[in-house]
Design a protein around this motif. Structure first.
Motif, PDB file in Angstrom:
ATOM      1  N   PHE A  40       0.823  -1.211   0.000  1.00 32.29           N
ATOM      2  CA  PHE A  40       0.000   0.000   0.000  1.00 32.29           C
ATOM      3  C   PHE A  40       0.860   1.265   0.000  1.00 32.29           C
ATOM      4  N   GLN A  41       2.146   1.087  -0.288  1.00 31.99           N
ATOM      5  CA  GLN A  41       3.064   2.217  -0.283  1.00 31.99           C
ATOM      6  C   GLN A  41       3.827   2.303  -1.592  1.00 31.99           C
ATOM      7  N   LYS A  42       4.387   3.483  -1.845  1.00 34.46           N
ATOM      8  CA  LYS A  42       5.341   3.647  -2.932  1.00 34.46           C
ATOM      9  C   LYS A  42       6.716   3.631  -2.284  1.00 34.46           C
ATOM     10  N   THR A  43       7.403   2.518  -2.392  1.00 32.28           N
ATOM     11  CA  THR A  43       8.659   2.307  -1.687  1.00 32.28           C
ATOM     12  C   THR A  43       9.778   2.068  -2.687  1.00 32.28           C
ATOM     13  N   MET A  44      10.837   2.859  -2.581  1.00 30.49           N
ATOM     14  CA  MET A  44      12.022   2.685  -3.409  1.00 30.49           C
ATOM     15  C   MET A  44      13.251   2.802  -2.530  1.00 30.49           C
ATOM     16  N   LEU A  45      14.303   2.075  -2.909  1.00 32.87           N
ATOM     17  CA  LEU A  45      15.530   2.120  -2.138  1.00 32.87           C
ATOM     18  C   LEU A  45      16.086   3.538  -2.128  1.00 32.87           C
ATOM     19  N   ALA A  49       9.238   5.964   2.207  1.00 30.56           N
ATOM     20  CA  ALA A  49       7.999   5.337   1.746  1.00 30.56           C
ATOM     21  C   ALA A  49       6.832   6.315   1.841  1.00 30.56           C
ATOM     22  N   GLN A  50       5.964   6.257   0.833  1.00 25.29           N
ATOM     23  CA  GLN A  50       4.772   7.103   0.796  1.00 25.29           C
ATOM     24  C   GLN A  50       3.531   6.226   0.701  1.00 25.29           C
ATOM     25  N   TRP A  51       2.545   6.534   1.512  1.00 23.39           N
ATOM     26  CA  TRP A  51       1.302   5.760   1.515  1.00 23.39           C
ATOM     27  C   TRP A  51       0.476   6.123   0.280  1.00 23.39           C
ATOM     28  N   VAL A  52       0.131   5.107  -0.533  1.00 20.84           N
ATOM     29  CA  VAL A  52      -0.626   5.360  -1.772  1.00 20.84           C
ATOM     30  C   VAL A  52      -1.935   4.587  -1.806  1.00 20.84           C
ATOM     31  N   GLY A  53      -2.290   3.891  -0.762  1.00 17.04           N
ATOM     32  CA  GLY A  53      -3.550   3.156  -0.709  1.00 17.04           C
ATOM     33  C   GLY A  53      -3.573   2.003  -1.700  1.00 17.04           C
ATOM     34  N   LEU A  54      -4.619   1.956  -2.517  1.00 17.74           N
ATOM     35  CA  LEU A  54      -4.815   0.862  -3.469  1.00 17.74           C
ATOM     36  C   LEU A  54      -4.247   1.167  -4.852  1.00 17.74           C
ATOM     37  N   ASP A  55      -3.415   2.204  -4.965  1.00 14.33           N
ATOM     38  CA  ASP A  55      -2.890   2.594  -6.276  1.00 14.33           C
ATOM     39  C   ASP A  55      -2.087   1.480  -6.934  1.00 14.33           C
ATOM     40  N   ASN A  56      -1.298   0.759  -6.140  1.00 12.37           N
ATOM     41  CA  ASN A  56      -0.490  -0.329  -6.714  1.00 12.37           C
ATOM     42  C   ASN A  56      -1.366  -1.421  -7.307  1.00 12.37           C
ATOM     43  N   TYR A  57      -2.461  -1.735  -6.623  1.00  5.47           N
ATOM     44  CA  TYR A  57      -3.368  -2.777  -7.119  1.00  5.47           C
ATOM     45  C   TYR A  57      -4.152  -2.298  -8.335  1.00  5.47           C
ATOM     46  N   ASN A 263      13.169  -0.966  -9.353  1.00  7.26           N
ATOM     47  CA  ASN A 263      13.286  -0.434  -7.992  1.00  7.26           C
ATOM     48  C   ASN A 263      11.949   0.078  -7.441  1.00  7.26           C
ATOM     49  N   ASP A 264      10.867  -0.552  -7.849  1.00 10.32           N
ATOM     50  CA  ASP A 264       9.546  -0.184  -7.313  1.00 10.32           C
ATOM     51  C   ASP A 264       9.114  -1.283  -6.344  1.00 10.32           C
ATOM     52  N   LEU A 265       9.632  -1.220  -5.126  1.00  8.39           N
ATOM     53  CA  LEU A 265       9.432  -2.299  -4.165  1.00  8.39           C
ATOM     54  C   LEU A 265       7.983  -2.391  -3.689  1.00  8.39           C
ATOM     55  N   GLY A 266       7.299  -1.277  -3.587  1.00  5.17           N
ATOM     56  CA  GLY A 266       5.908  -1.300  -3.156  1.00  5.17           C
ATOM     57  C   GLY A 266       5.023  -2.020  -4.153  1.00  5.17           C
TER      58      GLY A 266
END
Length: 297
Positions: A40-45, A49-57, A263-266
């Motif tokens: 549920f985050q936008k996480t990169m090395l 981390a930034q909370w993005v909710g359901l954006d990844n899904y 590098n898009d771990l989230g």
């Protein structure tokens, strides 16, 4: 005092299972919960981390490459199930019969491919299914006047190479699983069936198959997981994670591409959660239909 506490019948069982619980929590439960949070985050090395909710899904469901990877993994899983369950079962029955001499030799021979490094095996199969006339498969086809085929550049032919590699690697392992199950079937059942005039097919249908059910369910369960989690075989067969038009891209390959290469771990964590969900749904469904969750009378 401490010795009495450790040797207590109430405490001792918990002490024995404590190592398993610790390993489970540290290496499975914690990473799983952490992955759920990351999905549920936008996480990169190197970045916060930034909370993005359901954006990844949402991004995943609209990504045609992801859907292609899911389809490839499901097709690969189905094909391996159709080959690596019934054929090893029949071969195990044949090897276990009195018609075969030197069964132990067969067991050792069939297990050798599983001991081979998947990197080495994938490289060899890539050369075997190469598009040059001198490759092993095209040389064999040339004996029948068939023109060289670019196996690793077509969807169907690419899967032929991939499934052939899986069959070569895991056929012997599944044979050993079924052989171990056959050893637990008493010979008296077959002797009684022979006295009643049962044929070999009737013995197989009414004795072997029902009593091999636990082994079959186990092989089916691990094969479903192995099929959906396949990655290194595809990567070695196409010499990387970028097959032509993504014909060999799997869900794990897509996860690797997003998490390691981009590098898009989230987003990669979200892909992993979806893979886990698909695997659990399929396995729990087949276990329910097989009656594993029913209470014995």
């Amino acid at each position: 005092m401490i010795k009495n506490f450790l040797y207590s019948q109430k405490v001792a069982p918990y002490i024995f299972v404590l190592p398993f619980i610790l390993v489970f929590v540290v290496f499975w439960a914690y990473p799983m919960l952490n992955s759920v949070e990351m999905s549920f985050q936008k996480t990169m090395l190197g970045q916060e981390a930034q909370w993005v909710g359901l954006d990844n899904y949402d991004k995943m469901l609209g990504d045609k490459v992801f859907l292609k990877a899911v389809m490839n993994s499901v097709v690969y899983m189905v094909l391996t199930l159709l080959i690596l369950i019934p054929i090893p079962m029949l071969l195990a029955v044949f090897i276990n019969s009195k018609l075969v001499w030197g069964g132990e030799l067969f067991k050792s021979t069939f297990f050798f491919p599983a001991l081979t490094s998947v990197v080495v095996a994938g490289t060899i199969f890539r050369l075997m299914f190469g598009e040059m006339e001198g490759s092993l498969i095209n040389s064999f086809l040339g004996l029948f006047g068939i023109e060289p085929i670019k196996f690793l550049k077509g969807q169907v032919t690419g899967f032929v190479a991939l499934v052939t590699l899986a069959t070569w690697r895991w056929m012997g392992v599944n044979i050993l699983y079924f052989l171990s199950g056959l050893k637990n079937i008493p010979d008296e059942y077959y002797e009684a069936a022979s006295i009643d005039g049962a044929s070999s097919f009737q013995k197989f249908r009414h004795i072997t198959m029902p009593l091999l059910k636990p082994t079959t369910i186990y092989v089916l369960t691990i094969s479903i997981y192995a099929g959906l989690a396949m990655f290194i075989e595809s990567m070695m067969l196409w010499n990387g994670n970028n097959s032509p038009k993504n014909i060999g891209l799997t869900i794990v390959g897509y996860l690797y591409r997003q998490g390691i290469e981009k590098n898009d771990l989230g987003y990669a964590a979200a892909v992993g959660i979806v893979l886990l969900t698909i695997t659990m749904v399929i396995n729990l469904t087949q276990l329910a239909f097989s009656g594993m969750f029913k209470k014995e009378d």
